[in-house]
Design a protein around this motif. Structure first.
Motif, PDB file in Angstrom:
ATOM      1  N   LEU A 139     -62.542 -45.115  12.069  1.00 38.65           N
ATOM      2  CA  LEU A 139     -63.470 -44.599  11.013  1.00 38.65           C
ATOM      3  C   LEU A 139     -62.917 -43.221   9.456  1.00 38.65           C
ATOM      4  O   LEU A 139     -62.696 -43.111   8.670  1.00 38.65           O
ATOM      5  CB  LEU A 139     -64.721 -44.471  11.310  1.00 38.65           C
ATOM      6  CG  LEU A 139     -65.533 -45.840  11.839  1.00 38.65           C
ATOM      7  CD1 LEU A 139     -66.451 -45.511  12.219  1.00 38.65           C
ATOM      8  CD2 LEU A 139     -65.465 -46.995  10.891  1.00 38.65           C
ATOM      9  N   LEU A 140     -62.204 -42.304  10.534  1.00 36.78           N
ATOM     10  CA  LEU A 140     -62.696 -41.010   9.718  1.00 36.78           C
ATOM     11  C   LEU A 140     -60.983 -40.302   9.697  1.00 36.78           C
ATOM     12  O   LEU A 140     -61.069 -39.523   8.482  1.00 36.78           O
ATOM     13  CB  LEU A 140     -62.867 -40.119  10.737  1.00 36.78           C
ATOM     14  CG  LEU A 140     -65.073 -39.743  10.801  1.00 36.78           C
ATOM     15  CD1 LEU A 140     -65.240 -39.585  11.853  1.00 36.78           C
ATOM     16  CD2 LEU A 140     -65.461 -40.211   9.877  1.00 36.78           C
ATOM     17  N   SER A 141     -60.105 -40.970  10.455  1.00 34.88           N
ATOM     18  CA  SER A 141     -58.889 -40.209  10.169  1.00 34.88           C
ATOM     19  C   SER A 141     -57.811 -40.434   9.065  1.00 34.88           C
ATOM     20  O   SER A 141     -57.474 -39.424   8.355  1.00 34.88           O
ATOM     21  CB  SER A 141     -57.798 -40.797  11.682  1.00 34.88           C
ATOM     22  OG  SER A 141     -56.568 -40.157  11.579  1.00 34.88           O
ATOM     23  N   SER A 142     -58.294 -41.379   8.459  1.00 35.08           N
ATOM     24  CA  SER A 142     -57.218 -41.737   7.194  1.00 35.08           C
ATOM     25  C   SER A 142     -58.494 -40.524   6.124  1.00 35.08           C
ATOM     26  O   SER A 142     -57.774 -40.063   5.184  1.00 35.08           O
ATOM     27  CB  SER A 142     -57.686 -43.155   6.945  1.00 35.08           C
ATOM     28  OG  SER A 142     -58.660 -44.014   6.462  1.00 35.08           O
ATOM     29  N   ARG A 143     -59.392 -40.779   6.475  1.00 32.62           N
ATOM     30  CA  ARG A 143     -60.281 -39.498   5.074  1.00 32.62           C
ATOM     31  C   ARG A 143     -59.784 -38.143   5.527  1.00 32.62           C
ATOM     32  O   ARG A 143     -59.872 -37.575   4.379  1.00 32.62           O
ATOM     33  CB  ARG A 143     -62.010 -39.875   5.274  1.00 32.62           C
ATOM     34  CG  ARG A 143     -62.706 -41.190   5.160  1.00 32.62           C
ATOM     35  CD  ARG A 143     -63.766 -41.025   5.391  1.00 32.62           C
ATOM     36  NE  ARG A 143     -64.640 -42.293   4.134  1.00 32.62           N
ATOM     37  CZ  ARG A 143     -64.469 -43.725   5.077  1.00 32.62           C
ATOM     38  NH1 ARG A 143     -64.425 -43.541   7.065  1.00 32.62           N
ATOM     39  NH2 ARG A 143     -65.771 -44.280   4.936  1.00 32.62           N
TER      40      ARG A 143
END
Length: 458
Positions: free
Chosen positions: A311-315
């Motif tokens: 959920l958060l890594s690409s962000r």
């Protein structure tokens, strides 16, 4: 990946799948360790060697593989690595003694060394700037998820079939990636780089000697000639390896460490990945042997980390490209340190929901904030012409960190992975994470692409 061109999307897919198999195989083994030692024997020593045989060759040869990638072409080297990795995986699954298992795992690591630097080098060769940061964020999300979902897949195979099937999981992604590689056409003229095979041998033998001494010393004692000989001899070979790197066209270009973010980023990598390896090993084994969970349940324990990474890594990769990596590389490890300390609530009256789940959520949040900015800061600071070896150095640092901390496991947990040993491992994990965050705060700055002095001279 709507913001990427078709070529960039294909490169990212190839890079993700190539790294996926090595990261998956490095972690899927953790929940299979109790079953392996029950069937083949050898107790905690077999468990340590099942992990470290893979890491020795992976970490020692990854530098050599980076040079080979730069010299002979990333696509070609990746194709060879995928085929060799598939063959070695079958050999691991067919192992019938601890010695055969260890040899096959070492072969797997050698093949895996060809994959990781080539995959990241493809990304850094095709993309730069904020686009590269986003691409590395996508790569990080999926490859780190592979590391974290590995224990779950491994647990299912151990409980429903056999630990041997754990090592056949990667056959499908290898086949798919070989097909994708046939569609990827990039100009990769031979660069004429000389490959230093002797340095590769010195590094592998040196690390092997040191690790043998660390793993076997609880059984033989520090005074044993075998421990003294392999430990001192291995350390001497590592020193010779480092001295040899002063020659022209070294395997490990020491001039790379003249780039600030590269040097400090790799120092942070050393502490963060040592903590990650220790935490993954201990949780995978203790939840089965200490808390009495099945292999699948032990694998599910880390699922919240996987979800948060996806959920958060690409962000986090995008935020790092926009605001710089320093804040994320500092806050992330410190948050993970807090998550590790929450594991001290684990008691004899085991309760996953109150004692482990909160730690996994906090740990996953910190990891998602850390990995993509860390990778982007390090590789984004080095000129594209040296991206292969830069990626190899960073990956070698992370593997050596895991290699050494697993080799020291018996010392860290007091010889037994019981509840007290589990708590000791959690404290060491928290300390390593905290140091990694402090190092990032002290050394990391907004990355500016720089050419290492050695590369500039060429």
């Amino acid at each position: 990946m709507a913001s990427f061109t078709p070529l960039q999307r294909l490169v990212i897919a190839v890079a993700v799948l190539a790294s996926f198999v090595t990261f998956l195989d490095g972690t899927v083994v953790t929940v299979a360790l109790p079953a392996i030692s029950r069937e083949l024997g050898g107790g905690i020593t077999t468990q340590q060697w099942a992990v470290d045989a893979y890491l020795i060759t992976l970490s020692a040869l990854i530098l050599l593989a980076g040079s080979v990638s730069d010299a002979y072409g990333r696509v070609t080297v990746m194709r060879i690595g995928l085929i060799a990795f598939g063959i070695a995986s079958v050999a691991v699954a067919a192992s019938f003694t601890p010695l055969v298992l260890v040899i096959a795992r070492a072969a797997q690591g050698a093949a895996g060394a060809l994959l990781v630097p080539s995959s990241l080098a493809l990304i850094t060769a095709v993309m730069r700037g904020e686009v590269q940061s986003r691409a590395i964020g996508v790569w990080t999300a999926f490859t780190t998820a592979a590391q974290l979902v590995g224990p779950l897949l491994g647990g299912l195979f151990v409980d429903l079939l056999s630990w041997r099937f754990v090592f056949l999981i990667n056959v499908l992604p290898i086949a798919v990636n070989l097909i994708l590689l046939s569609r990827l056409h990039l100009p990769e003229p031979a660069r004429g780089t000389r490959v230093d095979w002797l340095s590769g041998a010195l590094c592998a033998l040196g690390l092997g000697g040191v690790v043998y001494a660390l793993i076997e010393q609880p059984h033989l004692g520090w005074a044993s000639p075998a421990i003294i000989g392999t430990g001192v001899g291995g350390a001497a070979l590592v020193v010779v390896f480092l001295l040899r790197q002063r020659r022209p066209q070294p395997l490990l270009p020491l001039s790379l460490f003249g780039v600030r973010n590269f040097a400090w980023g790799n120092l942070s990598t050393l502490f963060v990945y040592a903590a990650l390896s220790l935490n993954g090993f201990v949780i995978g084994v203790y939840l089965q042997q200490g808390a009495g969970l099945k292999a699948t349940q032990a694998g599910l324990a880390s699922l919240p980390i996987t979800i948060l990474m996806i959920l958060l890594s690409s962000r986090a990769g995008r935020w790092s490209g926009r605001y710089g990596p320093r804040l994320f590389m500092t806050a992330g490890p410190l948050i993970m340190a807090a998550g590790a300390l929450l594991l001290l609530t684990v008691s004899e009256s085991f309760d996953y929901w109150w004692q482990v789940l909160p730690a996994m959520i906090v740990f996953g949040l910190g990891l998602a904030l850390t990995v993509a900015p860390l990778t982007s800061a390090i590789l984004g600071s080095i000129d594209e012409s040296r991206s292969g070896i830069a990626s190899a150095v960073n990956n070698a640092v992370s593997r050596v960190a895991g290699l050494l901390v697993v080799a020291m496991l018996s010392t860290i947990v007091g010889g037994r992975l019981d509840l007290a040993g589990f708590h000791d491992a959690a404290r060491v994990t928290a300390a390593l994470m905290a140091v990694g965050g402090i190092v990032s705060w002290l050394g990391i700055r907004r990355p500016v692409p720089e050419r290492a002095p050695e590369a500039a001279e060429r």
